[in-house]
Motif scaffolding. Sequence first.
Motif, PDB file in Angstrom:
ATOM      1  N   GLN A 107      16.254 -56.994 -46.693  1.00  0.00           N
ATOM      2  CA  GLN A 107      17.105 -56.323 -46.844  1.00  0.00           C
ATOM      3  C   GLN A 107      17.157 -56.389 -45.640  1.00  0.00           C
ATOM      4  O   GLN A 107      18.373 -56.468 -44.892  1.00  0.00           O
ATOM      5  N   TRP A 108      16.455 -55.446 -44.846  1.00  0.00           N
ATOM      6  CA  TRP A 108      16.213 -55.296 -43.438  1.00  0.00           C
ATOM      7  C   TRP A 108      16.992 -56.543 -42.714  1.00  0.00           C
ATOM      8  O   TRP A 108      17.329 -56.811 -41.887  1.00  0.00           O
ATOM      9  N   HIS A 109      15.818 -57.580 -43.056  1.00  0.00           N
ATOM     10  CA  HIS A 109      16.025 -58.776 -41.826  1.00  0.00           C
ATOM     11  C   HIS A 109      16.909 -59.729 -41.749  1.00  0.00           C
ATOM     12  O   HIS A 109      18.057 -59.585 -42.019  1.00  0.00           O
ATOM     13  N   ASN A 110      18.171 -59.365 -43.731  1.00  0.00           N
ATOM     14  CA  ASN A 110      19.034 -60.322 -43.971  1.00  0.00           C
ATOM     15  C   ASN A 110      20.519 -59.206 -43.434  1.00  0.00           C
ATOM     16  O   ASN A 110      21.352 -59.889 -43.136  1.00  0.00           O
ATOM     17  N   GLU A 111      20.083 -58.216 -42.761  1.00  0.00           N
ATOM     18  CA  GLU A 111      21.308 -56.892 -41.790  1.00  0.00           C
ATOM     19  C   GLU A 111      20.564 -57.046 -40.659  1.00  0.00           C
ATOM     20  O   GLU A 111      22.173 -56.764 -40.433  1.00  0.00           O
ATOM     21  N   HIS A 112      19.843 -57.698 -40.702  1.00  0.00           N
ATOM     22  CA  HIS A 112      19.407 -57.958 -38.651  1.00  0.00           C
ATOM     23  C   HIS A 112      18.801 -59.701 -38.032  1.00  0.00           C
ATOM     24  O   HIS A 112      17.812 -59.763 -38.845  1.00  0.00           O
ATOM     25  N   PRO A 113      19.374 -60.397 -38.796  1.00  0.00           N
ATOM     26  CA  PRO A 113      19.037 -61.884 -38.658  1.00  0.00           C
ATOM     27  C   PRO A 113      18.421 -62.299 -37.062  1.00  0.00           C
ATOM     28  O   PRO A 113      19.185 -61.447 -36.433  1.00  0.00           O
ATOM     29  N   ALA A 114      17.885 -63.215 -37.118  1.00  0.00           N
ATOM     30  CA  ALA A 114      17.203 -63.358 -35.672  1.00  0.00           C
ATOM     31  C   ALA A 114      16.606 -64.536 -35.549  1.00  0.00           C
ATOM     32  O   ALA A 114      15.769 -65.174 -36.690  1.00  0.00           O
ATOM     33  N   ASP A 115      16.889 -65.317 -34.725  1.00  0.00           N
ATOM     34  CA  ASP A 115      16.390 -66.834 -34.802  1.00  0.00           C
ATOM     35  C   ASP A 115      14.685 -66.776 -34.655  1.00  0.00           C
ATOM     36  O   ASP A 115      13.864 -67.438 -33.973  1.00  0.00           O
TER      37      ASP A 115
END
Length: 249
Positions: A217-225
């Motif tokens: 959930q955190w990853h989806n809310e704070h995407p990063a390449d």
Amino acid sequence: MTSFLFVTDLDNTLVGNDAALVELNDRLQKHRQEYGTKIVYATGRSPLLYRELQVEKNLLQPDALVSSVGTEIYLNGSNQPDAGWSEILSPGWDRELILSITDKYPELTLQPDSEQRPFKVSFFLEQAVASGILSQLELELQKSNLKKKLIYSSGIDLDIVPLSSDKGQAMQFLRQKWKFAAEQTVVCGDSGNDIALFAVGNERGIIVGNARPELLQWHNEHPADYRYLAQNFCAGGILEGLKYFGFLE
């Protein structure tokens, strides 16, 4: 190929896929010997529980162990926590005061003595009542001006630790000590207490395929390449990510 700083959580990240772990250990050990790569384990486990796992799973000896949710750093197999890190955590920390406040909450069950550390107070807290208790407790601790934070993970573990302490801050401390750039650093994790590793900077991140909902959930809310979501689980996902980022061929 050049050296890199490899930082990984243990339970359900490095450990949990035995066949892949054997291959990963082999590749990392060779890389360390040839290029000077550094291996760091960042775990919620106390030193005692870490040693049990190290023996059981035949883990490589790390260059540093970050234990007890980032509150202790042990360098090169030493039994003494790094004094420089302890000094950073000390200001505004009062273990006894925290215990006197948490004592009023019957829902909090102290974890075993081995899990209570100089800079960590740990409880079991059932998920069903967690949200109400956590917000109340946070308010009460704030009134005492304690420099602390609450880390709740895996639906049961509550750790209260110094504000300046977590796996991410500890990783940054080591990265600067050993002079690795963020681009030469990779962090791996699977659960809520690993968010600190991914959130602290733009180090390369590997989220293993068996990651828990709170991390996804955190990853989806704070995407990063510079973060990679692996398909494979545990050490298999780490291998996949290391190849993706070009750290391993």
